[in-house]
Scaffold this motif. Structure first.
Motif, short mmCIF file in Angstrom:
data_model
loop_
_atom_site.label_atom_id
_atom_site.label_comp_id
_atom_site.label_asym_id
_atom_site.label_seq_id
_atom_site.Cartn_x
_atom_site.Cartn_y
_atom_site.Cartn_z
N HIS A 116 0.81 -1.23 0.00
CA HIS A 116 0.00 0.00 0.00
C HIS A 116 0.84 1.27 0.00
O HIS A 116 0.34 2.34 -0.30
N ASN A 117 2.12 1.13 0.35
CA ASN A 117 2.99 2.30 0.36
C ASN A 117 4.37 1.94 -0.21
O ASN A 117 5.39 2.10 0.45
N PRO A 118 4.37 1.44 -1.46
CA PRO A 118 5.67 1.03 -2.03
C PRO A 118 6.59 2.23 -2.21
O PRO A 118 6.12 3.31 -2.56
N GLN A 119 7.88 2.00 -1.99
CA GLN A 119 8.84 3.11 -2.08
C GLN A 119 9.81 2.96 -3.24
O GLN A 119 10.31 3.95 -3.75
N HIS A 120 10.10 1.75 -3.62
CA HIS A 120 11.04 1.55 -4.73
C HIS A 120 10.29 1.58 -6.06
O HIS A 120 9.23 0.96 -6.18
N PRO A 121 10.82 2.28 -7.05
CA PRO A 121 10.13 2.35 -8.35
C PRO A 121 9.83 0.97 -8.95
O PRO A 121 8.80 0.80 -9.62
N TYR A 122 10.70 -0.01 -8.69
CA TYR A 122 10.43 -1.34 -9.24
C TYR A 122 9.19 -1.96 -8.56
O TYR A 122 8.33 -2.54 -9.23
N GLN A 144 17.32 2.04 3.00
CA GLN A 144 16.84 3.12 3.90
C GLN A 144 15.65 2.62 4.72
O GLN A 144 14.79 1.92 4.18
N LYS A 145 15.60 3.04 5.94
CA LYS A 145 14.48 2.66 6.80
C LYS A 145 13.29 3.57 6.52
O LYS A 145 13.42 4.80 6.58
N ILE A 146 12.16 2.97 6.17
CA ILE A 146 10.93 3.75 5.97
C ILE A 146 10.15 3.79 7.29
O ILE A 146 9.59 4.80 7.68
N SER A 147 10.10 2.62 7.94
CA SER A 147 9.50 2.51 9.28
C SER A 147 10.23 1.35 9.95
O SER A 147 11.14 0.76 9.36
N ASP A 148 9.81 1.00 11.16
CA ASP A 148 10.47 -0.12 11.84
C ASP A 148 10.28 -1.42 11.09
O ASP A 148 11.01 -2.39 11.30
N THR A 149 9.26 -1.48 10.23
CA THR A 149 8.94 -2.73 9.56
C THR A 149 8.94 -2.60 8.04
O THR A 149 8.28 -3.37 7.34
#
Ligand code: SF4
Length: 339
Positions: A252-258, A315-320
């Motif tokens: 629901h909150n992907p960070q990597h473009p892939y 990189q850390k986005i959150s603890d999980t």
């Protein structure tokens, strides 16, 4: 083996590929195919972890390393509290009992001459499960019924080709689960099955893993399937982890473009939540000479100068949840300037 965690520390698996050169002299040079290129991760006991990525991303090779069908080039794998090479070398039978695998094609898994009863009986005999023939028959009967092959007597004397793909994959899962393994690696276990039976087989696999407290690694190219079954998800690209975290968080909150591209191109994943469609052209390049930069740079619609020069740190986005992309640093920099 006291628990069923998996700890992977900086694992590499390179294969040598013979290349050819031209010129005055014919020569052959050995190139390294970097199937697994520096993976570290920890899977908790009883957790279901999905590993996702396109074909050629190294996910199947990674699964084979965990079951000792391949040896690592370097790095360390610890299953439970035992280093995998030492465990396998000193106690092969116990290793096989604790760490099992379900393969993609059930028709390649079994000896076609054997009946289902003989296939399952062989496993019980090898691992000394059940004291008498009657006891073993009872285990097989209950097992077949637990995977919805009932009445069990109807399946006992059939040979693999006399079952459908879905029925045979149920036998395959049962054969692994009869041993009550601590760890189960399943590599695309439903991709060759009819769409109509996939959900049932996945549900069954999930239930059996939960009931036995088995740590399950579920390898798939299908993001919907992984989403359905997994507590956590790992996204692989060209032998490396590019994003990982709790399944809902990553999807629901992907960070990597892939990862974003995989999700946005998936036909049925929460279509109403899709925010941007990301188009990625071409196939992944061959994992031979990936260069110093981000491996995804040649296909990434957001690639900028730095991307081709330096591989981004995780990189850390959150603890999980974490991901590796230079864009995340830029976001952080922007945030700092605002503050
Ligand atoms: Fe794309 Fe650059 Fe991020 Fe790699 S580091 S995924 S190339 S934006």
């Amino acid at each position: 083996m006291d628990n069923c965690s998996i700890r992977v520390k900086n694992v590499y698996k390179y294969f040598e590929q013979k290349g050819s050169g031209s010129g005055k002299l014919l020569f052959s040079e050995k190139k390294k195919v970097k199937a697994v290129d520096g993976i570290s991760l920890e899977v908790r006991p009883g957790e279901i972890t999905g590993i996702i990525g396109e074909s050629g991303c190294g996910k199947s090779t990674f699964g084979k390393l965990l079951i000792k069908l391949e040896d690592v080039t370097s790095g360390q794998i610890i299953v439970g509290d035992r280093e995998i090479n030492e465990f396998y070398k000193n106690d092969k039978l116990q290793f096989r009992r604790n760490v099992q695998m379900v393969f993609q094609n059930p028709f390649d898994t079994f000896d076609p001459r054997y009946t289902i009863k003989k296939i399952l009986m062989e496993v019980l005999d090898i691992h000394h499960i059940g004291n008498t023939k009657e006891e073993k028959m009872e285990i097989i009967t209950k097992g077949l019924e637990s995977v919805e092959l009932k009445p069990a007597e109807d399946y006992m004397d059939r040979r693999p080709h006399e079952l459908s793909g879905g029925q045979l994959q149920r036998v395959s899962i049962l054969r692994a689960m009869l041993l009550k393994p601590k760890v189960l690696i399943s590599d695309e276990p439903v991709s060759m099955l009819d769409v109509s039976v996939r959900a049932d087989v996945i549900k069954m696999l999930q239930n059996l893993a939960r009931e036995n407290g088995t740590t399950l690694l579920f390898i798939s190219h299908d993001i919907n399937t992984v989403r359905y079954i997994s507590d956590r998800v790992i996204v692989m690209y060209l032998g490396r982890i590019v994003e990982e975290g709790i399944t809902d968080e990553v999807l629901h909150n992907p960070q990597h473009p892939y990862t974003k591209a995989l999700i946005s191109n998936c036909s049925s994943i929460d279509v109403f939540e899709k925010k941007e469609k990301i188009k990625v052209d071409g196939e992944p390049p061959s994992p031979i000479d990936n260069g110093p930069g981000c491996y995804f740079a040649p296909r990434c619609p957001f690639a900028a100068g730095k991307c081709a020069q330096t591989y981004p740190d995780m990189q850390k986005i959150s603890d999980t949840h974490k991901a590796s992309c230079h864009l995340l640093n830029e976001k952080e920099d922007e945030q700092e300037i605002k503050n």
